[in-house]
Design an enzyme around this catalytic site. Structure first.
Site, PDB file in Angstrom:
ATOM      1  N   GLU A  66      -3.363  26.709 -25.404  1.00 52.43           N
ATOM      2  CA  GLU A  66      -3.495  27.561 -26.558  1.00 52.43           C
ATOM      3  C   GLU A  66      -4.533  27.217 -27.266  1.00 52.43           C
ATOM      4  OE1 GLU A  66      -0.292  28.300 -28.903  1.00 52.43           O
ATOM      5  OE2 GLU A  66       1.204  28.322 -27.361  1.00 52.43           O
ATOM      6  N   CYS A 107       1.681  25.990 -33.492  1.00 42.87           N
ATOM      7  CA  CYS A 107       1.638  25.211 -32.314  1.00 42.87           C
ATOM      8  C   CYS A 107       2.536  25.642 -31.251  1.00 42.87           C
ATOM      9  CB  CYS A 107       1.916  23.914 -32.748  1.00 42.87           C
ATOM     10  SG  CYS A 107       0.847  23.153 -34.148  1.00 42.87           S
ATOM     11  N   LEU A 114       2.238  13.137 -41.743  1.00 44.31           N
ATOM     12  CA  LEU A 114       3.460  12.240 -42.305  1.00 44.31           C
ATOM     13  C   LEU A 114       4.732  12.877 -42.503  1.00 44.31           C
ATOM     14  CD1 LEU A 114       2.909   9.351 -43.614  1.00 44.31           C
ATOM     15  CD2 LEU A 114       2.864  10.354 -45.896  1.00 44.31           C
ATOM     16  N   CYS A 132       8.674  16.057 -31.768  1.00 46.29           N
ATOM     17  CA  CYS A 132       8.751  16.379 -33.297  1.00 46.29           C
ATOM     18  C   CYS A 132       9.656  17.670 -33.393  1.00 46.29           C
ATOM     19  CB  CYS A 132       7.312  16.950 -34.036  1.00 46.29           C
ATOM     20  SG  CYS A 132       6.148  15.366 -34.048  1.00 46.29           S
ATOM     21  N   CYS A 140       8.300  21.388 -33.647  1.00 50.72           N
ATOM     22  CA  CYS A 140       7.064  21.894 -33.028  1.00 50.72           C
ATOM     23  C   CYS A 140       7.511  22.588 -31.944  1.00 50.72           C
ATOM     24  CB  CYS A 140       6.383  20.551 -32.899  1.00 50.72           C
ATOM     25  SG  CYS A 140       4.612  21.014 -32.151  1.00 50.72           S
ATOM     26  N   CYS A 195      -9.090  25.410 -33.262  1.00 52.10           N
ATOM     27  CA  CYS A 195      -8.026  24.390 -32.962  1.00 52.10           C
ATOM     28  C   CYS A 195      -8.101  24.343 -31.611  1.00 52.10           C
ATOM     29  CB  CYS A 195      -6.831  25.197 -33.736  1.00 52.10           C
ATOM     30  SG  CYS A 195      -5.270  24.200 -33.539  1.00 52.10           S
ATOM     31  N   SER A 238      -5.902  15.050 -35.696  1.00 50.24           N
ATOM     32  CA  SER A 238      -4.546  14.672 -36.262  1.00 50.24           C
ATOM     33  C   SER A 238      -3.754  14.098 -35.361  1.00 50.24           C
ATOM     34  CB  SER A 238      -3.948  16.530 -36.278  1.00 50.24           C
ATOM     35  OG  SER A 238      -2.801  16.373 -37.013  1.00 50.24           O
ATOM     36  N   CYS A 297       3.465  18.282 -24.694  1.00 55.54           N
ATOM     37  CA  CYS A 297       3.426  17.211 -25.606  1.00 55.54           C
ATOM     38  C   CYS A 297       4.609  16.376 -25.420  1.00 55.54           C
ATOM     39  CB  CYS A 297       3.122  17.536 -26.983  1.00 55.54           C
ATOM     40  SG  CYS A 297       2.931  16.060 -28.152  1.00 55.54           S
ATOM     41  N   GLU A 319      -0.827  15.140 -28.413  1.00 54.63           N
ATOM     42  CA  GLU A 319      -0.991  14.064 -29.444  1.00 54.63           C
ATOM     43  C   GLU A 319      -2.387  13.716 -28.931  1.00 54.63           C
ATOM     44  OE1 GLU A 319      -0.388  12.757 -32.381  1.00 54.63           O
ATOM     45  OE2 GLU A 319      -1.700  11.349 -31.638  1.00 54.63           O
TER      46      GLU A 319
END
Ligand code: SAH
Length: 349
Positions: free
Chosen positions: A91, A335, A217, A115, A118, A104, A193, A111, A162
């Site tokens: 994407e 995302c 974070l 997380c 996500c 982006c 990022s 990934c 990532e």
């Protein structure tokens, strides 16, 4: 034999690749110019037909094509679904701003960071993208934007994947996208990022590339961070922050802290207080992102009033912070949401 991805090559590497095919030295310049325009091999009309045929057998120009595109009626944000040469889907998002368009970019198919909020990570990582597949996204978008007289001006490595888990390819991409023979985009216009892979953050600080480092974070302490990011089990928040400090010292760039506000998890005023003490003295900026709720997870954003209160508390404690404007809310801008829906539709068929 696997075909060579020409977009993964520097101009110097392209020169030696073509030398091995016994072509005249000036051809490298021609091929390089076509590549920079995102052209396919058959479009390289100033090459002899025989050379084009030979190249088509052993090489690929742009391995990325735009398969679908959805434009937001709210803010002109455009969500893209690309197809790679092996059929994998990734994407992208184009945000049109008055100062130039931001793309982006994805760095992996899927990934593996896990997380909690996500969508990119729900099916794990399929594979890393090559440097050429990252550059190919920029070139495909430039081609799409050209009729509007626009082109990619800024890049955020915030699509799926990532970037520091695909370190070599990402660093090579940064060199390629910045090179005058390709897109000549300034590294200062690029943000990378990361969820906080500390050793790779340190490596990046030593590369001497003035990209902005964004750090996901999402929490003021390890306990809360572990609830949202499995990577927090591997690296303590203090180590993430000391790598951030090192990045600032070595590159002279300030860092951005991403903080997705999740109701009942990290969005109370005591979290803002703790975050402010943690970040004291660090040259950084906090980007607050009201969580984009993902269908598969039972996590929600706080109210707008809670978001504003969190922001004001940080400001009162002299932490530079903003709330990120939500864009493309009507087109699954967050995302991994779009790719996931398409994969689900495929399964249902
Ligand atoms: N792997 C990188 C870059 C990808 S995501 C990283 O972790 O930083 C870019 C940013 O969007 C990250 O800060 C990520 O944590 C955040 N993000 C992902 N899903 C989100 C969601 N549903 N709502 C809000 N932010 C999200």
């Amino acid at each position: 034999m696997e075909r060579t991805q020409l977009l993964s090559l520097t101009q110097e590497e392209l020169r030696s690749f073509l030398r091995e095919l016994d072509t005249a030295p000036f051809r490298a310049k021609q091929v390089g110019e076509w590549l920079a325009r995102g052209a396919a091999i058959e479009e390289m009309t100033n090459l002899p037909a025989a050379l084009r045929a030979r190249l088509a057998e052993c090489a690929v120009a742009n391995p990325v094509s735009i398969r679908e595109s959805f434009r937001s009626k709210l803010d002109d944000t455009q969500k893209l679904l690309y197809e790679l040469a092996d059929g994998n889907l990734i994407e992208g998002v184009v945000m049109r701003y008055h100062y130039g368009d931001t793309l982006c970019l994805s760095t992996q198919v899927g990934c593996r960071m896990g997380c909690r909020f996500c969508a990119s990570t729900l099916n794990g990582r399929v594979r890393d993208l090559t440097a050429g597949e990252m550059l190919g996204q920029v070139l495909a978008v430039n081609r799409m934007l050209a009729p509007e007289g626009r082109r990619v001006h800024n890049i955020v490595l915030m699509g799926s994947g990532e970037p520091l888990d695909n370190y070599e390819n990402t660093v090579k991409f940064l060199h390629l996208v910045n090179s005058p023979e390709r897109t000549n985009i300034s590294l200062r216009n690029i943000s990378l990022s990361t969820c906080g892979l500390v050793p790779r953050m340190r490596d990046l600080a030593n590369e001497g590339l003035p990209v902005t480092l964004s750090i996901s974070l999402h929490a003021p302490n390890d306990e809360v961070r572990k609830q949202l990011l499995p990577v927090a089990n591997a690296y303590a928040i203090e180590d993430v922050l000391s790598a951030a400090r090192e990045y600032v010292e070595k590159t002279g760039r300030r860092v951005i802290f991403e903080y997705a506000l999740v109701k009942g998890v990290n969005s109370e005023l005591r979290h803002a207080d703790e975050l402010a003490s943690r970040l004291r003295g660090l040259r950084g900026h906090v980007n607050l992102i009201p969580l984009n709720a993902v269908r598969e997870r039972d996590l929600h954003p706080p109210t707008r009033a809670d978001v504003d209160a969190f922001l004001r508390r940080l400001e009162a404690r002299h932490i530079s912070a903003t709330v990120r404007r939500e864009m493309g809310a009507d087109i699954e801008g967050a995302c991994g949401q779009l790719r996931r829906r398409v994969l689900e539709d495929r399964q249902e068929r």
